[in-house]
Design an enzyme around this catalytic site. Structure first.
Site, mmCIF file in Angstrom:
data_model
loop_
_atom_site.group_PDB
_atom_site.id
_atom_site.type_symbol
_atom_site.label_atom_id
_atom_site.label_comp_id
_atom_site.label_asym_id
_atom_site.label_seq_id
_atom_site.Cartn_x
_atom_site.Cartn_y
_atom_site.Cartn_z
ATOM 1 N N ASP A 1 0.147 8.011 1.975
ATOM 2 C CA ASP A 1 -0.043 6.708 2.627
ATOM 3 C C ASP A 1 1.281 6.024 2.932
ATOM 4 O O ASP A 1 1.552 5.649 4.081
ATOM 5 C CB ASP A 1 -0.903 5.776 1.748
ATOM 6 N N SER B 1 -7.215 10.823 -6.897
ATOM 7 C CA SER B 1 -6.121 9.890 -6.660
ATOM 8 C C SER B 1 -5.501 9.551 -8.014
ATOM 9 O O SER B 1 -6.204 9.133 -8.935
ATOM 10 C CB SER B 1 -6.689 8.630 -5.988
ATOM 11 N N ASP C 1 -5.077 -3.247 -6.172
ATOM 12 C CA ASP C 1 -3.625 -3.210 -6.027
ATOM 13 C C ASP C 1 -3.131 -4.136 -4.915
ATOM 14 O O ASP C 1 -2.101 -4.784 -5.048
ATOM 15 C CB ASP C 1 -3.154 -1.770 -5.790
ATOM 16 N N ARG D 1 2.266 -3.177 -11.568
ATOM 17 C CA ARG D 1 2.348 -3.702 -10.199
ATOM 18 C C ARG D 1 3.236 -4.934 -10.041
ATOM 19 O O ARG D 1 4.034 -5.000 -9.102
ATOM 20 C CB ARG D 1 0.949 -4.006 -9.636
#
Ligand code: ARG
Length: 432
Positions: free
Chosen positions: A15, A175, A123, A94
Protein backbone atom coordinates in the site's frame (compact mmCIF):
# COMPACT_ATOMS: atom_id res chain seq x y z
CA UNK A 1 4.39 25.90 3.90
CA UNK A 2 5.18 24.25 0.57
CA UNK A 3 1.83 22.82 -0.58
CA UNK A 4 3.31 20.14 -2.80
CA UNK A 5 5.67 18.62 -0.23
CA UNK A 6 4.40 15.63 1.70
CA UNK A 7 5.68 13.29 4.39
CA UNK A 8 4.56 9.66 4.14
CA UNK A 9 4.67 7.08 6.93
CA UNK A 10 6.31 4.38 4.78
CA UNK A 11 6.21 0.73 5.89
CA UNK A 12 7.61 -0.98 2.80
CA UNK A 13 4.36 -2.88 2.19
CA UNK A 14 2.36 -2.80 -1.03
CA UNK A 15 0.00 0.00 0.00
CA UNK A 16 2.56 2.59 1.04
CA UNK A 17 4.80 1.55 -1.86
CA UNK A 18 2.02 2.26 -4.38
CA UNK A 19 1.30 5.53 -2.59
CA UNK A 20 4.76 6.90 -3.48
CA UNK A 21 4.31 7.03 -7.30
CA UNK A 22 0.63 7.89 -6.89
CA UNK A 23 1.55 10.98 -4.83
CA UNK A 24 4.11 11.94 -7.47
CA UNK A 25 1.35 11.65 -10.10
CA UNK A 26 -0.74 14.05 -8.01
CA UNK A 27 2.13 16.57 -8.14
CA UNK A 28 3.69 15.94 -4.72
CA UNK A 29 7.32 15.76 -3.72
CA UNK A 30 7.42 12.69 -1.45
CA UNK A 31 9.48 12.42 1.72
CA UNK A 32 9.26 8.95 3.29
CA UNK A 33 9.77 8.27 6.99
CA UNK A 34 10.42 4.72 8.17
CA UNK A 35 9.80 4.50 11.85
CA UNK A 36 11.49 1.73 13.78
CA UNK A 37 9.10 0.46 16.47
CA UNK A 38 10.83 -2.90 16.74
CA UNK A 39 9.42 -4.59 13.62
CA UNK A 40 11.67 -7.35 12.40
CA UNK A 41 12.55 -5.67 9.09
CA UNK A 42 15.75 -4.60 7.37
CA UNK A 43 15.13 -0.86 7.60
CA UNK A 44 17.94 0.21 5.26
CA UNK A 45 16.60 -2.03 2.51
CA UNK A 46 13.16 -0.48 2.96
CA UNK A 47 14.65 3.01 2.79
CA UNK A 48 16.30 2.12 -0.54
CA UNK A 49 12.98 0.75 -1.75
CA UNK A 50 11.20 4.04 -0.98
CA UNK A 51 13.85 5.88 -3.00
CA UNK A 52 13.55 3.35 -5.83
CA UNK A 53 9.81 3.95 -5.93
CA UNK A 54 10.48 7.65 -6.43
CA UNK A 55 10.69 9.29 -2.99
CA UNK A 56 12.69 12.52 -2.89
CA UNK A 57 14.08 11.56 0.52
CA UNK A 58 13.69 8.63 2.89
CA UNK A 59 14.83 8.68 6.51
CA UNK A 60 14.81 6.06 9.27
CA UNK A 61 13.74 7.20 12.72
CA UNK A 62 13.85 5.14 15.90
CA UNK A 63 10.77 5.54 18.09
CA UNK A 64 11.39 2.53 20.33
CA UNK A 65 12.83 4.52 23.22
CA UNK A 66 10.03 7.11 23.12
CA UNK A 67 7.38 4.40 23.02
CA UNK A 68 9.00 2.43 25.84
CA UNK A 69 9.53 5.47 28.03
CA UNK A 70 6.05 6.85 27.61
CA UNK A 71 3.27 4.38 26.97
CA UNK A 72 4.56 0.84 27.50
CA UNK A 73 5.11 1.24 31.29
CA UNK A 74 1.41 2.09 31.67
CA UNK A 75 0.31 -0.65 29.27
CA UNK A 76 2.07 -3.06 31.63
CA UNK A 77 1.53 -1.33 34.98
CA UNK A 78 -2.23 -1.09 34.42
CA UNK A 79 -2.48 -4.39 32.49
CA UNK A 80 -4.26 -2.33 29.84
CA UNK A 81 -6.42 -4.15 27.31
CA UNK A 82 -9.18 -3.30 24.86
CA UNK A 83 -12.35 -5.31 25.45
CA UNK A 84 -10.49 -7.50 27.90
CA UNK A 85 -8.27 -9.49 25.57
CA UNK A 86 -6.55 -7.27 23.02
CA UNK A 87 -3.25 -6.19 24.53
CA UNK A 88 -2.89 -3.18 22.23
CA UNK A 89 0.33 -3.71 20.26
CA UNK A 90 -0.51 -1.82 17.07
CA UNK A 91 -2.34 0.90 18.98
CA UNK A 92 0.67 1.53 21.24
CA UNK A 93 2.98 2.28 18.32
CA UNK A 94 0.86 4.47 16.06
CA UNK A 95 1.12 7.76 18.02
CA UNK A 96 4.90 7.47 18.00
CA UNK A 97 5.04 6.77 14.27
CA UNK A 98 2.84 9.83 13.66
CA UNK A 99 5.02 11.95 15.96
CA UNK A 100 8.15 11.09 13.92
CA UNK A 101 6.30 11.96 10.75
CA UNK A 102 5.30 15.34 12.15
CA UNK A 103 8.88 15.96 13.29
CA UNK A 104 10.11 15.27 9.75
CA UNK A 105 7.45 17.58 8.28
CA UNK A 106 8.58 20.33 10.67
CA UNK A 107 12.22 19.85 9.60
CA UNK A 108 11.07 20.41 6.03
CA UNK A 109 9.26 23.61 6.98
CA UNK A 110 5.78 22.04 6.90
CA UNK A 111 4.18 19.41 4.67
CA UNK A 112 1.05 17.38 3.98
CA UNK A 113 0.92 14.31 6.23
CA UNK A 114 0.11 11.05 4.43
CA UNK A 115 -0.70 7.58 5.78
CA UNK A 116 -1.56 4.28 4.10
CA UNK A 117 -4.42 3.16 6.35
CA UNK A 118 -7.81 2.37 4.84
CA UNK A 119 -11.13 3.92 5.74
CA UNK A 120 -12.27 0.75 7.52
CA UNK A 121 -9.95 0.46 10.46
CA UNK A 122 -8.59 2.02 13.60
CA UNK A 123 -5.20 3.03 12.24
CA UNK A 124 -6.55 5.91 10.13
CA UNK A 125 -8.11 7.35 13.28
CA UNK A 126 -4.94 6.93 15.33
CA UNK A 127 -2.80 8.62 12.66
CA UNK A 128 -5.18 11.46 12.00
CA UNK A 129 -5.94 12.22 15.66
CA UNK A 130 -2.20 12.39 16.30
CA UNK A 131 -1.60 14.70 13.30
CA UNK A 132 -4.40 17.00 14.42
CA UNK A 133 -3.04 17.17 17.95
CA UNK A 134 0.63 17.63 17.05
CA UNK A 135 0.40 19.71 13.87
CA UNK A 136 -3.08 21.22 13.72
CA UNK A 137 -2.41 23.32 10.63
CA UNK A 138 -0.92 20.62 8.42
CA UNK A 139 -3.05 19.11 5.63
CA UNK A 140 -3.79 15.37 5.84
CA UNK A 141 -4.08 13.00 2.91
CA UNK A 142 -5.24 9.38 3.10
CA UNK A 143 -4.93 7.96 -0.46
CA UNK A 144 -7.22 5.00 0.29
CA UNK A 145 -10.07 7.49 0.71
CA UNK A 146 -9.60 9.19 -2.65
CA UNK A 147 -7.79 7.02 -5.17
CA UNK A 148 -9.61 4.72 -7.66
CA UNK A 149 -7.85 1.50 -6.58
CA UNK A 150 -9.89 -1.14 -4.76
CA UNK A 151 -7.45 -3.92 -3.86
CA UNK A 152 -4.01 -5.50 -4.17
CA UNK A 153 -4.37 -6.43 -7.85
CA UNK A 154 -5.16 -2.80 -8.72
CA UNK A 155 -2.11 -1.58 -6.81
CA UNK A 156 0.23 -4.10 -8.42
CA UNK A 157 -1.19 -3.24 -11.86
CA UNK A 158 -0.63 0.44 -11.15
CA UNK A 159 2.99 -0.13 -10.05
CA UNK A 160 3.63 -2.16 -13.20
CA UNK A 161 2.19 0.65 -15.32
CA UNK A 162 4.72 2.94 -13.63
CA UNK A 163 7.57 0.57 -14.49
CA UNK A 164 8.51 -0.17 -10.86
CA UNK A 165 8.88 -3.82 -9.99
CA UNK A 166 8.94 -5.67 -6.71
CA UNK A 167 7.97 -9.06 -5.36
CA UNK A 168 4.48 -8.19 -4.12
CA UNK A 169 2.09 -11.13 -4.39
CA UNK A 170 -1.37 -10.49 -5.83
CA UNK A 171 -2.99 -12.64 -3.16
CA UNK A 172 -1.70 -12.43 0.35
CA UNK A 173 -3.50 -14.46 2.91
CA UNK A 174 -2.76 -12.48 6.05
CA UNK A 175 -2.17 -8.89 7.04
CA UNK A 176 0.61 -8.47 9.60
CA UNK A 177 1.59 -5.63 11.83
CA UNK A 178 4.63 -6.06 14.02
CA UNK A 179 6.45 -4.10 16.68
CA UNK A 180 8.49 -4.90 19.76
CA UNK A 181 5.31 -5.61 21.74
CA UNK A 182 3.41 -7.92 19.37
CA UNK A 183 2.73 -9.42 15.99
CA UNK A 184 -0.84 -9.07 14.72
CA UNK A 185 -2.31 -11.37 12.11
CA UNK A 186 -5.60 -10.55 10.45
CA UNK A 187 -7.45 -11.47 7.27
CA UNK A 188 -7.92 -14.73 5.31
CA UNK A 189 -9.44 -17.59 7.31
CA UNK A 190 -9.36 -15.48 10.46
CA UNK A 191 -11.81 -12.94 9.15
CA UNK A 192 -15.20 -14.59 9.44
CA UNK A 193 -15.92 -16.02 12.92
CA UNK A 194 -18.48 -18.37 11.35
CA UNK A 195 -15.72 -20.18 9.47
CA UNK A 196 -14.15 -23.05 11.41
CA UNK A 197 -10.70 -21.88 12.32
CA UNK A 198 -7.65 -24.13 12.32
CA UNK A 199 -5.40 -22.11 14.59
CA UNK A 200 -2.48 -24.49 14.09
CA UNK A 201 -2.53 -23.76 10.37
CA UNK A 202 -2.46 -20.02 11.06
CA UNK A 203 0.38 -20.35 13.56
CA UNK A 204 2.35 -22.57 11.21
CA UNK A 205 2.06 -19.95 8.51
CA UNK A 206 3.11 -17.25 10.95
CA UNK A 207 6.07 -19.26 12.20
CA UNK A 208 7.81 -18.44 8.90
CA UNK A 209 8.37 -15.03 10.40
CA UNK A 210 9.84 -16.53 13.54
CA UNK A 211 13.16 -17.86 12.35
CA UNK A 212 15.43 -18.10 15.38
CA UNK A 213 12.70 -18.54 18.00
CA UNK A 214 13.42 -20.84 20.94
CA UNK A 215 12.00 -24.34 20.38
CA UNK A 216 8.91 -25.28 22.37
CA UNK A 217 10.65 -28.02 24.34
CA UNK A 218 13.66 -25.79 25.11
CA UNK A 219 11.73 -22.87 26.59
CA UNK A 220 12.19 -22.29 30.35
CA UNK A 221 9.49 -23.73 32.63
CA UNK A 222 9.61 -20.94 35.20
CA UNK A 223 10.38 -17.25 34.99
CA UNK A 224 10.65 -14.71 37.79
CA UNK A 225 9.76 -11.08 37.10
CA UNK A 226 10.78 -8.29 39.48
CA UNK A 227 8.65 -5.12 39.49
CA UNK A 228 9.54 -1.68 40.79
CA UNK A 229 6.55 0.65 41.17
CA UNK A 230 4.51 -1.14 38.53
CA UNK A 231 7.31 -1.48 35.98
CA UNK A 232 9.20 -4.72 35.36
CA UNK A 233 12.90 -4.26 35.99
CA UNK A 234 14.33 -7.76 36.52
CA UNK A 235 14.02 -11.12 34.89
CA UNK A 236 15.28 -14.12 36.87
CA UNK A 237 17.22 -11.76 39.12
CA UNK A 238 19.00 -9.92 36.29
CA UNK A 239 18.32 -6.20 35.93
CA UNK A 240 17.00 -5.79 32.38
CA UNK A 241 15.86 -2.63 30.55
CA UNK A 242 12.22 -2.83 29.53
CA UNK A 243 12.67 -3.06 25.73
CA UNK A 244 15.26 -5.84 26.17
CA UNK A 245 12.95 -7.70 28.55
CA UNK A 246 10.03 -7.55 26.11
CA UNK A 247 12.26 -8.66 23.27
CA UNK A 248 13.66 -11.54 25.33
CA UNK A 249 10.27 -12.79 26.52
CA UNK A 250 8.77 -12.54 23.03
CA UNK A 251 11.68 -14.35 21.43
CA UNK A 252 11.81 -17.08 24.06
CA UNK A 253 8.11 -17.87 24.24
CA UNK A 254 6.66 -17.00 20.84
CA UNK A 255 6.37 -20.69 19.94
CA UNK A 256 4.70 -21.55 23.28
CA UNK A 257 1.20 -23.01 23.00
CA UNK A 258 -0.22 -20.16 25.12
CA UNK A 259 1.65 -17.32 23.38
CA UNK A 260 -1.27 -16.00 21.34
CA UNK A 261 -4.69 -14.43 21.87
CA UNK A 262 -7.52 -14.99 19.41
CA UNK A 263 -9.56 -11.81 19.53
CA UNK A 264 -12.91 -10.80 18.06
CA UNK A 265 -12.86 -7.05 18.33
CA UNK A 266 -15.26 -4.18 17.80
CA UNK A 267 -13.24 -1.64 15.88
CA UNK A 268 -13.76 2.04 16.65
CA UNK A 269 -15.56 2.28 13.29
CA UNK A 270 -17.95 -0.45 14.48
CA UNK A 271 -16.71 -3.10 12.06
CA UNK A 272 -16.18 -6.48 13.69
CA UNK A 273 -12.95 -8.27 12.99
CA UNK A 274 -11.08 -11.29 14.23
CA UNK A 275 -7.33 -11.62 14.56
CA UNK A 276 -4.51 -13.47 16.26
CA UNK A 277 -2.09 -11.51 18.40
CA UNK A 278 1.20 -13.14 19.26
CA UNK A 279 2.36 -11.40 22.39
CA UNK A 280 3.81 -13.72 25.04
CA UNK A 281 5.69 -10.90 26.80
CA UNK A 282 2.51 -8.86 27.17
CA UNK A 283 0.58 -11.92 28.34
CA UNK A 284 3.11 -12.86 31.00
CA UNK A 285 3.63 -9.34 32.27
CA UNK A 286 -0.12 -8.75 32.49
CA UNK A 287 -0.54 -11.99 34.40
CA UNK A 288 2.30 -11.12 36.79
CA UNK A 289 1.29 -7.53 37.49
CA UNK A 290 -2.32 -8.57 38.05
CA UNK A 291 -1.22 -11.15 40.62
CA UNK A 292 0.92 -8.52 42.33
CA UNK A 293 -1.90 -5.95 42.30
CA UNK A 294 -4.31 -8.49 43.82
CA UNK A 295 -1.89 -8.97 46.72
CA UNK A 296 -0.97 -5.34 47.27
CA UNK A 297 -3.99 -3.17 46.55
CA UNK A 298 -6.94 -3.09 48.90
CA UNK A 299 -10.31 -4.27 47.58
CA UNK A 300 -11.52 -0.86 46.31
CA UNK A 301 -8.14 0.13 44.89
CA UNK A 302 -7.80 -3.16 43.04
CA UNK A 303 -11.24 -2.65 41.56
CA UNK A 304 -10.27 0.89 40.51
CA UNK A 305 -6.95 -0.32 39.08
CA UNK A 306 -8.72 -2.83 36.83
CA UNK A 307 -11.09 -0.11 35.61
CA UNK A 308 -8.16 2.22 34.91
CA UNK A 309 -6.59 -0.53 32.81
CA UNK A 310 -9.78 -0.90 30.78
CA UNK A 311 -10.18 2.86 30.32
CA UNK A 312 -6.55 3.37 29.42
CA UNK A 313 -6.73 0.45 26.98
CA UNK A 314 -9.85 1.83 25.30
CA UNK A 315 -8.32 5.29 25.05
CA UNK A 316 -5.14 3.96 23.46
CA UNK A 317 -7.15 1.74 21.11
CA UNK A 318 -9.12 4.75 19.93
CA UNK A 319 -5.99 6.78 19.25
CA UNK A 320 -6.68 9.39 21.94
CA UNK A 321 -3.04 9.45 22.95
CA UNK A 322 -2.26 13.17 22.80
CA UNK A 323 -5.10 14.17 25.09
CA UNK A 324 -5.88 15.53 28.54
CA UNK A 325 -7.76 12.35 29.45
CA UNK A 326 -4.68 10.21 28.81
CA UNK A 327 -2.60 12.35 31.15
CA UNK A 328 -5.33 12.18 33.82
CA UNK A 329 -5.56 8.39 33.61
CA UNK A 330 -1.78 8.08 33.82
CA UNK A 331 -1.69 10.30 36.91
CA UNK A 332 -4.30 8.13 38.62
CA UNK A 333 -2.60 4.96 37.40
CA UNK A 334 0.80 6.09 38.60
CA UNK A 335 -0.49 6.65 42.14
CA UNK A 336 -1.49 2.97 42.38
CA UNK A 337 1.47 1.66 40.42
CA UNK A 338 3.74 3.22 43.06
CA UNK A 339 2.63 0.43 45.40
CA UNK A 340 3.34 -2.40 42.95
CA UNK A 341 6.84 -3.48 43.92
CA UNK A 342 7.74 -7.14 44.31
CA UNK A 343 8.56 -10.38 42.55
CA UNK A 344 6.29 -12.82 40.77
CA UNK A 345 7.32 -16.36 39.87
CA UNK A 346 5.43 -17.64 36.83
CA UNK A 347 5.00 -21.31 36.13
CA UNK A 348 4.79 -21.86 32.38
CA UNK A 349 4.57 -25.62 32.06
CA UNK A 350 0.94 -25.59 30.96
CA UNK A 351 -1.35 -22.58 31.13
CA UNK A 352 0.87 -19.96 32.80
CA UNK A 353 0.01 -19.02 36.37
CA UNK A 354 1.55 -16.99 39.17
CA UNK A 355 3.00 -19.60 41.50
CA UNK A 356 4.55 -17.22 44.03
CA UNK A 357 4.11 -13.54 44.74
CA UNK A 358 6.50 -11.73 47.07
CA UNK A 359 5.34 -8.21 47.81
CA UNK A 360 6.71 -6.07 50.67
CA UNK A 361 3.51 -4.03 50.65
CA UNK A 362 1.20 -7.04 50.35
CA UNK A 363 -1.97 -6.94 52.45
CA UNK A 364 -2.34 -10.69 52.94
CA UNK A 365 -2.59 -11.54 56.66
CA UNK A 366 -2.35 -15.18 57.54
CA UNK A 367 -4.13 -14.59 60.88
CA UNK A 368 -7.15 -13.30 58.95
CA UNK A 369 -7.26 -15.68 56.00
CA UNK A 370 -6.42 -18.97 57.65
CA UNK A 371 -8.89 -21.86 57.98
CA UNK A 372 -6.85 -23.02 60.98
CA UNK A 373 -7.33 -21.94 64.60
CA UNK A 374 -6.95 -18.16 65.04
CA UNK A 375 -7.93 -15.32 67.38
CA UNK A 376 -10.39 -13.96 64.82
CA UNK A 377 -13.73 -13.07 66.44
CA UNK A 378 -16.32 -14.59 64.07
CA UNK A 379 -19.16 -12.82 65.83
CA UNK A 380 -17.90 -9.46 64.40
CA UNK A 381 -19.30 -10.63 61.05
CA UNK A 382 -22.87 -10.47 62.40
CA UNK A 383 -22.76 -6.71 62.72
CA UNK A 384 -21.08 -6.46 59.31
CA UNK A 385 -23.88 -8.38 57.62
CA UNK A 386 -26.69 -6.52 59.50
CA UNK A 387 -25.39 -3.11 58.39
CA UNK A 388 -24.19 -3.87 54.85
CA UNK A 389 -27.50 -5.68 54.16
CA UNK A 390 -29.28 -2.35 54.65
CA UNK A 391 -27.54 -0.78 51.68
CA UNK A 392 -26.95 -3.79 49.45
CA UNK A 393 -30.27 -5.63 49.84
CA UNK A 394 -32.54 -3.64 52.11
CA UNK A 395 -35.92 -5.37 51.51
CA UNK A 396 -37.31 -8.89 52.10
CA UNK A 397 -38.36 -10.67 48.88
CA UNK A 398 -41.95 -10.92 50.18
CA UNK A 399 -42.14 -7.11 49.95
CA UNK A 400 -40.31 -6.81 46.66
CA UNK A 401 -41.88 -5.71 43.37
CA UNK A 402 -44.08 -8.31 41.70
CA UNK A 403 -41.80 -8.84 38.66
CA UNK A 404 -38.98 -9.98 40.94
CA UNK A 405 -40.93 -13.11 41.86
CA UNK A 406 -41.01 -14.72 38.40
CA UNK A 407 -42.81 -17.99 37.86
CA UNK A 408 -40.42 -20.93 37.57
CA UNK A 409 -40.27 -22.18 33.98
CA UNK A 410 -39.57 -25.82 34.76
CA UNK A 411 -36.39 -27.84 34.64
CA UNK A 412 -33.73 -28.59 37.20
CA UNK A 413 -32.79 -24.99 38.01
CA UNK A 414 -36.30 -23.85 38.76
CA UNK A 415 -36.97 -26.98 40.83
CA UNK A 416 -34.04 -25.99 42.98
CA UNK A 417 -35.10 -22.34 43.10
CA UNK A 418 -38.65 -23.23 44.01
CA UNK A 419 -37.60 -24.59 47.38
CA UNK A 420 -35.51 -21.61 48.38
CA UNK A 421 -36.42 -20.51 51.85
CA UNK A 422 -37.32 -16.83 52.29
CA UNK A 423 -37.74 -14.63 55.34
CA UNK A 424 -41.14 -15.14 56.88
CA UNK A 425 -40.92 -18.91 56.66
CA UNK A 426 -42.92 -19.45 53.43
CA UNK A 427 -41.66 -21.05 50.26
CA UNK A 428 -42.03 -18.82 47.21
CA UNK A 429 -40.61 -19.05 43.70
CA UNK A 430 -37.20 -17.41 43.86
CA UNK A 431 -36.05 -14.63 41.61
CA UNK A 432 -34.19 -15.71 38.51
N1 ARG B 1 -6.87 -4.75 14.99
C1 ARG B 1 -5.66 -4.28 15.60
C2 ARG B 1 -5.77 -2.84 15.99
O1 ARG B 1 -6.64 -2.15 15.54
C3 ARG B 1 -4.47 -4.53 14.72
C4 ARG B 1 -4.40 -3.71 13.47
C5 ARG B 1 -3.25 -4.10 12.65
N2 ARG B 1 -3.01 -3.17 11.59
C6 ARG B 1 -2.69 -3.52 10.38
N3 ARG B 1 -2.51 -2.55 9.56
N4 ARG B 1 -2.60 -4.78 10.01
O2 ARG B 1 -4.98 -2.36 16.77
Amino acid sequence: MNDTRCVLAYSGGLDTSAIVPWLIDQGYEVHAVLVDVGQDEAMEALRDKALRFGAESAVIRDAKAAMFDAVVPFAIGLAATYEGNYRLGTALARPFIAAEQVRRAQELGGATLVHGATGKGNDQIRFEYAYKSLAPGYPILAPWKVWPFRGRADLIGYLQSKGVRDDFAVTKEFSFDENLWHLSVEGGPLENPAGALDIDAVLKHVSDRFAGGVRKDKAPRMVRIGFDRGVPIEIDGAATPLPAMIEQLNRTFRAAPWAWDLVIENRFTGIKSRGVYINPAAKLLHLAIDALARCVLNKSSYDYWTRLGQEYGTLIYRGEYFTDQRRALEAAGRSLMLLLTGEVLLDLRNVPYAAQIQAPRGLFRESLATFQHSQFDHSDADGFIRLTWLSSVGRPVSEAAHEDALEPTGGVTSDLCATESVPGGGLVPATV
